[in-house]
Design a protein around this motif. Sequence first.
Motif, PDB file in Angstrom:
ATOM      1  N   PRO A  27       0.850  -1.185   0.000  1.00  0.00           N
ATOM      2  CA  PRO A  27       0.000   0.000   0.000  1.00  0.00           C
ATOM      3  C   PRO A  27       0.885   1.236   0.000  1.00  0.00           C
ATOM      4  CG  PRO A  27      -0.005  -1.082   2.158  1.00  0.00           C
ATOM      5  CD  PRO A  27       0.770  -1.948   1.238  1.00  0.00           C
ATOM      6  N   PRO A 108      10.123 -11.234   6.549  1.00  0.00           N
ATOM      7  CA  PRO A 108      11.264 -12.113   6.253  1.00  0.00           C
ATOM      8  C   PRO A 108      11.772 -12.895   7.457  1.00  0.00           C
ATOM      9  CG  PRO A 108      11.796  -9.811   5.796  1.00  0.00           C
ATOM     10  CD  PRO A 108      10.363  -9.841   6.208  1.00  0.00           C
TER      11      PRO A 108
ATOM     12  N   PRO B   8      10.201  -4.510   7.157  1.00  0.00           N
ATOM     13  CA  PRO B   8       9.344  -5.053   6.108  1.00  0.00           C
ATOM     14  C   PRO B   8       9.143  -4.068   4.979  1.00  0.00           C
ATOM     15  CG  PRO B   8       8.265  -5.102   8.269  1.00  0.00           C
ATOM     16  CD  PRO B   8       9.453  -4.237   8.375  1.00  0.00           C
ATOM     17  N   ALA B   9       8.592  -4.577   3.903  1.00  0.00           N
ATOM     18  CA  ALA B   9       8.595  -3.800   2.672  1.00  0.00           C
ATOM     19  C   ALA B   9       7.439  -2.826   2.562  1.00  0.00           C
ATOM     20  CB  ALA B   9       8.532  -4.753   1.495  1.00  0.00           C
ATOM     21  N   VAL B  10       6.586  -2.784   3.559  1.00  0.00           N
ATOM     22  CA  VAL B  10       5.403  -1.932   3.420  1.00  0.00           C
ATOM     23  C   VAL B  10       5.795  -0.477   3.201  1.00  0.00           C
ATOM     24  CG1 VAL B  10       3.375  -1.077   4.606  1.00  0.00           C
ATOM     25  CG2 VAL B  10       4.044  -3.441   4.815  1.00  0.00           C
ATOM     26  N   GLY B  11       5.175   0.137   2.245  1.00  0.00           N
ATOM     27  CA  GLY B  11       5.331   1.569   2.062  1.00  0.00           C
ATOM     28  C   GLY B  11       6.670   1.977   1.499  1.00  0.00           C
ATOM     29  N   THR B  12       7.487   1.002   1.071  1.00  0.00           N
ATOM     30  CA  THR B  12       8.763   1.388   0.480  1.00  0.00           C
ATOM     31  C   THR B  12       8.961   0.611  -0.809  1.00  0.00           C
ATOM     32  OG1 THR B  12      11.141   1.219   0.690  1.00  0.00           O
ATOM     33  CG2 THR B  12       9.858  -0.258   2.055  1.00  0.00           C
ATOM     34  N   THR B  13       9.666   1.164  -1.722  1.00  0.00           N
ATOM     35  CA  THR B  13       9.946   0.434  -2.960  1.00  0.00           C
ATOM     36  C   THR B  13      11.318  -0.228  -2.880  1.00  0.00           C
ATOM     37  OG1 THR B  13      10.767   2.484  -3.864  1.00  0.00           O
ATOM     38  CG2 THR B  13       8.526   1.840  -4.478  1.00  0.00           C
ATOM     39  N   HIS B  14      11.947  -0.194  -1.697  1.00  0.00           N
ATOM     40  CA  HIS B  14      13.273  -0.812  -1.556  1.00  0.00           C
ATOM     41  C   HIS B  14      13.200  -1.969  -0.591  1.00  0.00           C
ATOM     42  CE1 HIS B  14      15.141   2.226  -3.989  1.00  0.00           C
ATOM     43  NE2 HIS B  14      14.513   3.147  -3.297  1.00  0.00           N
ATOM     44  N   GLY B  15      12.235  -2.855  -0.803  1.00  0.00           N
ATOM     45  CA  GLY B  15      12.056  -3.964   0.112  1.00  0.00           C
ATOM     46  C   GLY B  15      13.080  -5.060  -0.080  1.00  0.00           C
ATOM     47  N   GLY B  20      11.921  -7.475   2.379  1.00  0.00           N
ATOM     48  CA  GLY B  20      12.338  -6.753   3.574  1.00  0.00           C
ATOM     49  C   GLY B  20      13.755  -7.139   3.926  1.00  0.00           C
TER      50      GLY B  20
END
Lengths: 704, 146
Positions: A27, A108, B8-15, B20
């Motif tokens: 999101p 992860p 974690p990868a939420v809200g970022t494009t560098h997961g 993450g």
Amino acid sequence: MTAPAGGPAVAAATPATTVASVADVPPPTVPETARGLRPGTVGSAALWALGVLLLAVYLVSMGTVTGADLNAMTGLGLVSALPAAAMIAVCGIAVLFVLSLNLRVVRPALLLFLLLATVLCLHGAAALVESEPRFSTAYLHLGFVDYIARTGHTLPQYDARWGWPGFFAVAAFLFQAGGVHNPLPVLQWSQVASQLLCLASLAVILRAIDISSRGRWLALWFFVVGSWIGQDYFSPQAFTYLLYLFFLAVLLGWFRKGGGPGTGELPARGARTGERAVLLFVLLGTFLVAVASHQLTPFVMIAATALLHLCRRSLLGIWFPVLMTVAAAAWLSYLGESYWSGHLSELFGGLGQITGNINSGVTDRVSGDPTHQDVLYLRVLLSAAWFGLAVLGLWRRRRRAIRDRVLPVLAFMPFFTLGMQSYGGEIALRLFLFSLPGVCVLAACAFYPDAAEGARRPGRAATAVLAVAAVLAVSGFGIARYGNETFERVTGGEITAMQYVYAHDTPADTVVYVGGAEFPLNTQDTERVGYQPMPSPTDPAAAPVDPRDDSAFVAALRSYGPQSYLIITQEEGADLEFNNGYPADWYAEARAALGADPRLKQVVDTPDAGLYALAAPVAGKVQVPDVGAIGPVITRTPWTATGVVLLAILFPLLLGRELMRIHRDGRVAAAGRYREWMFAVPAALLVLGFLAVVVSRFLYFANQ
Amino acid sequence: MAAIAESPAVGTTHGGPYGGRIVLSLTLRGVLVAVYGGVLLAGAASSMLAVFGRQTVAIPLLTLLFLLFGPGAAVGWLLPGFDPAVRLLTGLFAGAVLDCVVAESMLALRMWSVRGGIAMVLLSTAALLTAGAVARVRGGAIRAGG
């Protein structure tokens, strides 16, 4: 989690700047809940707690398994001896993994924990419940290591494996340098360690593939539950399989070209020229060690490199696989000479017998106890199911306009092995082994086919289907992997009996056995202990079907002269029962009859094994086993020296060529085409000349 | 647990490829590097003592650690542009490859000697470190020269 070399931590800890973004459609902002927690935190904490609980249940219930439980195993193998709680726990961990995979946020650390727990539960099961490491072939390999450590030589005529002694040499070197006097703990945990190293390399391979992060985690987990072949014990195949995965990781990580949207791969990463040159040497070194250690693995490496080149996915030129072929042919012709010079027809007899290899792989192994037959059919079914899932994954990717090239090469290239080698039926199992790195990713694509960008989180129905598939895969693993445990297990009694033999092998001993040699033979003193099956021209198992008739045993001991022993073990009895249709109480009856026979004395008496010698001394000389000349042996034929000279020219020439390509970043300028031909023609002539020498050496021995 | 965090990868494009990252704090990373370096140095010293025939309880263990991780650390040093995890993995395999090449060469040439093998691994590691140092000095000189 802090262990840096452990499995996917390797990739999980990667700085994101080195790769393209692959986050699953997150999101745009992180909505906070009323309590200030990130979404899914409560669910994630619950999954952590359940995961730890299930692992604890598994470990505690495995601790309750006794030797008596193991002795009561049925044709289903180890699974039949394990408590229900352990099996429910491991299936529960599989379901938890699927639920964790489909959390709104990819976690992860949680996924890594569940992945490692699965490795321990599935691949550490035997090590957790059995007192001695499995299985007898690993002990045979220890014997090779022992011989090298004591003498510094090989015995090429004793066993084919001596022609490829790289693994035994490095094990002997490390054990001696490290003062390792008892390598049994290494054997006990080698399967778990091997699996973790495989996962680390696979995690790097997966960074090249354009697949969602959920798909990556599932591929790693599928690899763990798909590795039921059991070739990860202390063996050259396990060692070179690790090398194969690492080789692929380097090849796809830093010697790949192309990639991008719709290709199935992420854009290739750049590297400095110097670093790529270092990696080229590492790549070549890895291949050469595989050449020195195993017959089959180098050819799979060559096929992978050549096919990736033909699919325009490799920065390496076609001369690199040519260099690899020259190196493999050179080893086979020169240092592998003792193996093929004696049996040329055997070596090439396997060529082209595709249907025969498949049939013998399936049917020859299916005989004896009906339950055990079901296990063997299940293995065939399981392989077919994994390949079916892989094909489905490929199809779903195509429907999304993703034209994979690397994954089909990895999954289906090993089929070429069916047409070669004289592995007989076992080649079908090796084929699955080498296909697994590609198959597990394509199977994951069957559930998560999306590319990294724009990947969607699957719905509840898809999660449920995956959970069912995961439980089926884990159950299938348990039976396929440990289905032979009734006779593949090694017991303390067998080791005690063999210790007695080694302690009395001056000047030499002969050990007479029944069945398929399912006991830890040849762990040491190769040149002093001979092993003889019970002599019988008709029966392959060669044991009297009526166990009370032990006169054949006495006659055999007399025929092998002084210092000969008869070993009867529970695993041999199980082997006869499950593979040759002998009665279930054969072992107990045979032990009772042998123990009561006044012509024999029992020198070792344990519940799992008995060792017998003749009560009255027998005349004659002690039989010393014929182990052949020490090696390596290279016979000089008229063209042998020419071959060495050609090799000395070809190797630096082709390697230098590849270094130049790296310097130019794989580009051959249009103006350089003429110079390309100037290189190609003489290089091809030299390669043909060398291959002619290899052929001439074969012909020389064929005419002897 | 404050030293280990999950991003974690939420809200970022560098997961990252695995959605993450597991991030170690700088202090923990420093401690790990110091321990790793210290063990390797002790291993190299033990290997030299082993070459000259000295045997104590600790020498074989430290020598084994050096044989497994020492040459690999030198190879990892030659790959400064790679992330630590890949350097560690590459180093581990490259070290095993070097050990195997040394052992197999001794076997093929009928010159088996454990002390000689340890000496060869030590020399190869020194050569790799020298090559790395030369490359860095030259790289630095080229960068300094523009």
